[in-house]
Design an enzyme around this catalytic site. Sequence first.
Site, PDB file in Angstrom:
ATOM      1  CG  ASP A 133      -5.305  -3.406  -4.064  1.00  0.00           C
ATOM      2  OD1 ASP A 133      -5.915  -2.448  -3.568  1.00  0.00           O
ATOM      3  OD2 ASP A 133      -4.193  -3.786  -3.662  1.00  0.00           O
ATOM      4  CG  HIS A 140      -5.362  -2.321  -0.339  1.00  0.00           C
ATOM      5  ND1 HIS A 140      -4.328  -2.218  -1.243  1.00  0.00           N
ATOM      6  CD2 HIS A 140      -4.960  -1.618   0.762  1.00  0.00           C
ATOM      7  CE1 HIS A 140      -3.362  -1.468  -0.733  1.00  0.00           C
ATOM      8  NE2 HIS A 140      -3.715  -1.106   0.482  1.00  0.00           N
ATOM      9  CB  SER A 170      -0.949  -0.045   1.204  1.00  0.00           C
ATOM     10  OG  SER A 170      -1.930   0.950   1.134  1.00  0.00           O
TER      11      SER A 170
END
Length: 482
Positions: free
Chosen positions: A376, A469, A312
């Site tokens: 995602d 995600h 991320s």
Amino acid sequence: MVSSSDEMGERYLIVQPANGGITDLVRYGIFNNKASGSKFLLQHQQQQQQDDDDDDDDKHKRFVIIVSIIMRKLIKVLGKRPMEWTGYVVDFILNLLSLNGGLLPLFANLFQGKMVIPERGTATFISTIGHIDGRINLEAEQRGIELEPGSKSLMDLCMMASKLAYENAAVINNVVNLHWKMHFVDFYNCWNEYQKERSTQVFIFCDKPRDANLIVISFRGTEPFDADDWITDFDYSWFEIPNIGKVHMGFLEAMGLGNRSNVSSFQELLQATNTNVFPAMVETSAYFVVRSKLRSLLEEHRNAKFIVTGHSLGGALAILFPTVLLFHEEELVLQRLLGVHTFGQPRVGNRELGRYVESKLQQPIPRYYRMVYCNDLVPRLPYDDKTFLYKHFGVCLYYDSFFVQQKVDEEPNPNYFGLWYLIPEYLNAVWELARGVVMGMAYGKEYKESWEGIMMRIIGLAIPGLSAHAPPNYVNSIRLGT
């Protein structure tokens, strides 16, 4: 609005949602009212003149800005403190249940006066991410790690390190030393200029304490309940580094390399090869702290190479770190770079930046691998638009929801919000929930999803890109991928 920094020749664009209201947003978005638009934008004079001369480009730009402002305002409505306290409560409840063996044993311990109270910061206090996916063992524990960029065992180590970065220093120390049988070096909690607090976290470890072959630098990603982290992901502000390209301003601030309230600070800090000029930065800036420690480790371990990783937001910082090393011409350090492996990483800059980094890191063999799982949301941010020019680069390893890998230039549906993909995204979220329920039966007990993981899948029915995600998808893709 035009800044006085234009006199220094700096190029930048800052999106400021707080400076305008809903009326300004409507006037700017629908009627292209320049006065209302200027409340949201702080930019250099040349960029403003270019926008005024190109109405077609301006339409695309307005749409992207509106998306950014709306999302950031929505997150602000939820509130930094309410989200933060929600995170505290969720973390406490999850740890209270796990430390007492579940709900029924918790009540039994309560009546017997044996209830265990979680203590934040200890080796037994696990993050929400850690509860969603409790795996800590490496897949390559028995056969060793292949020190080749893109190898499955190295990708697994990097993903597990990226997942571990969400934990506190005591947990990280415990896992690295006791479970992985490696050597924990240090954990850093550095200053983030955008968030105005110490929130950029990174830890370093080696494969062994003496004569190490591998040094791993792992940046923490977007915290689930951190409003500022999510606002950073949805920010579209940029600063242009001369002869390199445009870089996401929020990520530069997270690295401690500037402050948007004083735009000239970016250039000053990026050009500060001598940290004696900014002595405080050595202790507070993630970039300077990690660079300093890395230099000493490479001196200590003469045969070691290093790899940088993150999930991320952590992935964005992971590729930004060697990018700034390149800018600073740290050739001796970069000669020892084994690779950069990121997971669910947002875009960090424009095509010019990508070409610059690829010319340095992808020759003679690729060293930068960017992994994306299915739908995602985060790798589709910031918006890939012909005005903002945010572009991915490096080798993209894309995995679908059946864990089938494809090597692609760009993941499908690059901007996520396309209507063409809307129905497939929701259908896929239903499939991922059903798959999560039977993962343990299909692939073995280590793949069984926790009840927290199933709750994450249920949330994904509303926002598919959010559950996609989560780190378990990336761990499973590496280990089960074909």
